[in-house]
Design a protein around this motif. Structure first.
Motif, PDB file in Angstrom:
ATOM      1  N   GLN A 146       0.834  -1.191   0.000  1.00  0.00           N
ATOM      2  CA  GLN A 146       0.000   0.000   0.000  1.00  0.00           C
ATOM      3  C   GLN A 146       0.872   1.245   0.000  1.00  0.00           C
ATOM      4  O   GLN A 146       2.036   1.223   0.408  1.00  0.00           O
ATOM      5  CB  GLN A 146      -0.949   0.020   1.195  1.00  0.00           C
ATOM      6  N   ARG A 147       0.287   2.335  -0.481  1.00  0.00           N
ATOM      7  CA  ARG A 147       0.963   3.615  -0.483  1.00  0.00           C
ATOM      8  C   ARG A 147       0.284   4.544   0.512  1.00  0.00           C
ATOM      9  O   ARG A 147      -0.943   4.641   0.532  1.00  0.00           O
ATOM     10  CB  ARG A 147       0.929   4.245  -1.878  1.00  0.00           C
ATOM     11  N   GLN A 148       1.062   5.199   1.343  1.00  0.00           N
ATOM     12  CA  GLN A 148       0.559   6.135   2.339  1.00  0.00           C
ATOM     13  C   GLN A 148       0.425   7.506   1.693  1.00  0.00           C
ATOM     14  O   GLN A 148       1.422   8.142   1.339  1.00  0.00           O
ATOM     15  CB  GLN A 148       1.509   6.208   3.540  1.00  0.00           C
ATOM     16  N   ILE A 149      -0.810   7.945   1.489  1.00  0.00           N
ATOM     17  CA  ILE A 149      -1.058   9.235   0.857  1.00  0.00           C
ATOM     18  C   ILE A 149      -0.872  10.363   1.875  1.00  0.00           C
ATOM     19  O   ILE A 149      -0.320  11.419   1.578  1.00  0.00           O
ATOM     20  CB  ILE A 149      -2.476   9.288   0.266  1.00  0.00           C
ATOM     21  N   SER A 150      -1.346  10.145   3.077  1.00  0.00           N
ATOM     22  CA  SER A 150      -1.231  11.102   4.172  1.00  0.00           C
ATOM     23  C   SER A 150      -1.227  10.295   5.467  1.00  0.00           C
ATOM     24  O   SER A 150      -1.457   9.074   5.446  1.00  0.00           O
ATOM     25  CB  SER A 150      -2.404  12.085   4.158  1.00  0.00           C
ATOM     26  N   PRO A 151      -0.973  10.933   6.625  1.00  0.00           N
ATOM     27  CA  PRO A 151      -1.013  10.169   7.873  1.00  0.00           C
ATOM     28  C   PRO A 151      -2.340   9.469   8.121  1.00  0.00           C
ATOM     29  O   PRO A 151      -2.396   8.454   8.817  1.00  0.00           O
ATOM     30  CB  PRO A 151      -0.741  11.242   8.938  1.00  0.00           C
ATOM     31  N   GLU A 152      -3.421   9.983   7.528  1.00  0.00           N
ATOM     32  CA  GLU A 152      -4.753   9.398   7.756  1.00  0.00           C
ATOM     33  C   GLU A 152      -5.240   8.538   6.595  1.00  0.00           C
ATOM     34  O   GLU A 152      -6.267   7.871   6.706  1.00  0.00           O
ATOM     35  CB  GLU A 152      -5.786  10.506   8.000  1.00  0.00           C
ATOM     36  N   GLU A 153      -4.544   8.559   5.476  1.00  0.00           N
ATOM     37  CA  GLU A 153      -5.072   7.911   4.274  1.00  0.00           C
ATOM     38  C   GLU A 153      -4.002   7.060   3.602  1.00  0.00           C
ATOM     39  O   GLU A 153      -2.875   7.504   3.381  1.00  0.00           O
ATOM     40  CB  GLU A 153      -5.575   8.964   3.281  1.00  0.00           C
ATOM     41  N   SER A 154      -4.365   5.810   3.272  1.00  0.00           N
ATOM     42  CA  SER A 154      -3.483   4.928   2.511  1.00  0.00           C
ATOM     43  C   SER A 154      -4.301   4.208   1.447  1.00  0.00           C
ATOM     44  O   SER A 154      -5.496   3.973   1.627  1.00  0.00           O
ATOM     45  CB  SER A 154      -2.801   3.913   3.429  1.00  0.00           C
ATOM     46  N   HIS A 155      -3.656   3.873   0.351  1.00  0.00           N
ATOM     47  CA  HIS A 155      -4.310   3.181  -0.745  1.00  0.00           C
ATOM     48  C   HIS A 155      -3.605   1.868  -1.027  1.00  0.00           C
ATOM     49  O   HIS A 155      -2.373   1.841  -1.121  1.00  0.00           O
ATOM     50  CB  HIS A 155      -4.281   4.043  -2.016  1.00  0.00           C
ATOM     51  N   PRO A 156      -4.344   0.745  -1.197  1.00  0.00           N
ATOM     52  CA  PRO A 156      -3.701  -0.503  -1.612  1.00  0.00           C
ATOM     53  C   PRO A 156      -3.189  -0.376  -3.042  1.00  0.00           C
ATOM     54  O   PRO A 156      -3.778   0.320  -3.874  1.00  0.00           O
ATOM     55  CB  PRO A 156      -4.834  -1.534  -1.513  1.00  0.00           C
ATOM     56  N   LEU A 157      -2.084  -1.034  -3.330  1.00  0.00           N
ATOM     57  CA  LEU A 157      -1.494  -1.021  -4.659  1.00  0.00           C
ATOM     58  C   LEU A 157      -1.852  -2.306  -5.387  1.00  0.00           C
ATOM     59  O   LEU A 157      -1.651  -3.401  -4.862  1.00  0.00           O
ATOM     60  CB  LEU A 157       0.025  -0.881  -4.567  1.00  0.00           C
ATOM     61  N   ASP A 158      -2.384  -2.171  -6.585  1.00  0.00           N
ATOM     62  CA  ASP A 158      -2.755  -3.320  -7.414  1.00  0.00           C
ATOM     63  C   ASP A 158      -1.572  -3.641  -8.318  1.00  0.00           C
ATOM     64  O   ASP A 158      -1.431  -3.085  -9.409  1.00  0.00           O
ATOM     65  CB  ASP A 158      -4.001  -2.996  -8.231  1.00  0.00           C
ATOM     66  N   LEU A 159      -0.685  -4.529  -7.859  1.00  0.00           N
ATOM     67  CA  LEU A 159       0.554  -4.826  -8.559  1.00  0.00           C
ATOM     68  C   LEU A 159       0.548  -6.246  -9.107  1.00  0.00           C
ATOM     69  O   LEU A 159      -0.004  -7.154  -8.486  1.00  0.00           O
ATOM     70  CB  LEU A 159       1.750  -4.676  -7.609  1.00  0.00           C
ATOM     71  N   THR A 160       1.178  -6.435 -10.261  1.00  0.00           N
ATOM     72  CA  THR A 160       1.423  -7.787 -10.739  1.00  0.00           C
ATOM     73  C   THR A 160       2.470  -8.439  -9.842  1.00  0.00           C
ATOM     74  O   THR A 160       3.124  -7.785  -9.021  1.00  0.00           O
ATOM     75  CB  THR A 160       1.933  -7.785 -12.185  1.00  0.00           C
TER      76      THR A 160
END
Length: 238
Positions: A146-160
């Motif tokens: 996952q990538r941390q966008i901000s201290p409160e928000e993270s997004h999972p990464l859709d990786l091969t």
């Protein structure tokens, strides 16, 4: 390990199946792209040997659609083609293929490449390691990133699979400069048979998924004349 062979030339398909089954792999075959997509959805093979020129939907489109699917296991893809021009090889890899072979090929070499792809999974398995930097988190055992966008928000990464392994390699040693040969050894092992420039293709694909601006990368930097390095602050205790 289950392998799907997508090849419209029956003799070639049977030859590939014969050699792989001698090595203990379970194989099924089909002859067109639409059937291949259906089998992938229903059976979820571990690896796909995919001919570029097949009826109904060519191998590039099949490969791209498989990589877009989020509801299936992410298979390795070994692409076959009678074309030898460099541009075809680059296009094939850019759609998400893990390796590329040009016909005519040695069946023994194909078996070796299949084993090399599966060996990558064995090398990564069982590490039980997490890596974390200021903007990224990777769980090697669960194959999550996952990538941390901000201290409160993270997004999972859709990786091969290969993109995940590449990010894991980078994030495990922030600041280290890797040349292509080192990355190939890390990801494919010593029995890699392809072109070293495959690394550039997969770095570009990874950048599209993790960089705010892939054209001006913040994290995966090019070191001119050498290779690549990952720049992000590691978190203490990670």
């Amino acid at each position: 390990m289950d392998i799907l062979i997508v090849e419209d030339e029956i003799e070639i398909s049977q030859l590939i199946q014969l050699y792989l089954e001698k090595e203990g792999f379970a194989c099924r075959t089909c002859r067109d792209g639409l059937t291949a997509l259906q089998i992938v959805q229903e059976q979820q093979p571990d690896l796909i040997i995919l001919d570029l020129m097949i009826p109904g939907m060519d191998g590039l489109e099949v490969c791209a659609r498989i990589r877009q699917k989020s509801d299936i296991k992410d298979p390795y893809i070994l692409m076959l083609t009678a074309k030898s021009e460099e541009i075809d090889r680059i296009i094939g890899l850019s759609t998400g293929a893990d390796d590329y072979m040009v016909k005519p090929f040695s069946p023994r070499e194909l078996v070796a490449r299949v084993r090399a792809l599966f060996r990558r999974t064995l090398r990564q398995g069982g590490q039980g390691r997490n890596y974390q930097t200021q903007h990224f988190w990777v769980d090697v055992d669960q194959r999550l990133a996952q990538r941390q966008i901000s201290p409160e928000e993270s997004h999972p990464l859709d990786l091969t699979t290969l993109e995940f392994d590449l990010l894991t390699t980078f994030i495990s040693q922030p600041g280290r400069v890797w040349n292509r040969a080192q990355l190939i050894e890390k990801l494919w092992g010593g029995d890699f048979y392809g072109d070293e420039r495959v690394v550039d293709t997969h770095v570009a694909r990874l950048r599209k998924k993790i960089e705010p601006d892939p054209a001006n990368p913040t994290f995966v930097k090019t070191v001119i004349g050498v290779g690549y390095k990952f720049e992000d602050m590691p978190l203490e205790g990670a």
